[in-house]
Design an enzyme around this catalytic site. Structure first.
Site: not given
Ligand code: C5P
Length: 301
Positions: A12, A98, A104, A106, A139
């Site tokens: 994406k 990566v 990737g 997700s 994501d």
């Molecule tokens: O969604 P994911 O677990 O990949 O996100 C990794 C980190 O990125 C989260 O732990 C957070 O610290 C940050 N994040 C955020 N706000 C979002 C998405 C991700 O602060 N909307």
């Protein structure tokens, strides 16, 4: 009953990424527009005695092959939901960068959800599959759906968006990734020095450009609030972005939390010219042409 199932899943790009305040759950409130683009990973799940993962492809060396991989967690969630033993071999053929800001990890998790659901004939209803996806990461739900969608909340509250035609993109991959958490933390620090209010609305004009298939208008309204944080953490990205603009891109922005840079091209041929220019620039690890929107994770066999 089949012994293995393969799912193809796209990457994406965030055509627009507005980042609000950090909420109590540790995530920032987002208003984003996702578009699924034609760079694909393929994930095959095969019945086995225990869980394992192998990864092949250009980015395979940096992907974890244990229970920290989101795809492993996805298989365990489906097993729990349908009462199966969590025992599959997951084979990931990786093309999506990566830690590149193209979702990737997700994407592989979404593919594994769908593949395990099919392998075990679980027939998990779509809304429950979406809930499992959201549990894995913000994501992941979009990677199941694909197309083009508005994402609110953590980016996981999705509404499909009307688009017309095909947009041509070029993605320039950097050597090394950026941690999403680090980029969000950096934007918070940088905002301490701002005296502007944080506004996360998606411009109407951008929605209109997508609905009309108007590439030039889309180029005008594309935006990423995380870009300055990603560039601050990896200053060489500024040079990549300006090189792409000088080489014919209508717009250039960091993809998601970066460091992959996304360039919107006016046509397929100008996208191909841009790939050649970026590859010979010595500034990037690789550059590829892709188009969007494309569909989300799908069983291929
Ligand atoms: O969604 P994911 O677990 O990949 O996100 C990794 C980190 O990125 C989260 O732990 C957070 O610290 C940050 N994040 C955020 N706000 C979002 C998405 C991700 O602060 N909307």
């Amino acid at each position: 009953m089949s012994a293995s199932v393969t799912v193809r899943v796209p990457a994406k790009v965030n055509v627009f990424l507005g980042v609000g305040e950090r909420e109590f759950n540790g995530y920032h409130d987002l208003a984003t527009i996702f578009q699924a683009v034609s760079i694909y990973d393929e994930v095959t799940v095969t019945r086995a005695d225990e869980m394992s993962i192998t990864v092949t492809g250009p980015y395979s060396d940096v992907v974890p092959t244990d229970d920290t991989n989101l795809a492993w967690k996805a298989a365990v969630l489906v097993a729990q939901a349908c009462g199966e033993k969590a025992a599959v071999h997951i084979s990931i053929s990786k093309n999506i960068p990566v830690a590149g800001g193209m979702a990737g990890g997700s994407a592989d998790a979404a593919a594994t959800l769908l593949a395990c659901d099919d392998l075990w004939s679980a027939h998990i209803p779509r809304d429950q599959l979406d809930a499992l996806a959201a549990q894995l990461g913000a994501d992941v739900p979009f990677m199941l759906h694909g197309g083009c969608a508005l994402g609110l909340g953590r980016g996981d509250l999705l509404s499909p968006i009307m688009t017309r035609g095909n947009f041509h993109w070029v993605f320039a991959m950097s050597a090394g990734g950026l941690s999403t958490a680090d980029v969000f933390a950096r934007i918070d620090e940088m905002r301490l020095d701002d005296d502007q209010d944080v506004d996360v609305a998606v411009p109407e004009d951008l929605m209109f450009a997508l609905a009309q298939g108007d590439t030039k208008a889309l180029a005008r309204f594309m935006h990423n609030d995380l870009q300055r944080a990603a560039v601050d953490l990896k200053p060489e990205l500024a040079e990549v972005l300006s090189y792409g603009r000088q080489s014919g891109a209508l717009a250039a922005l960091v993809s998601g939390s970066g460091p992959t840079c996304a360039f919107l091209a006016g046509s397929e041929s100008s996208a191909i010219d841009l790939v050649v220019a970026l590859k010979s620039s010595g500034l990037v690890r690789d550059a590829v042409h892709a188009h969007g929107p494309v569909h989300g994770a799908r069983v291929v066999h």
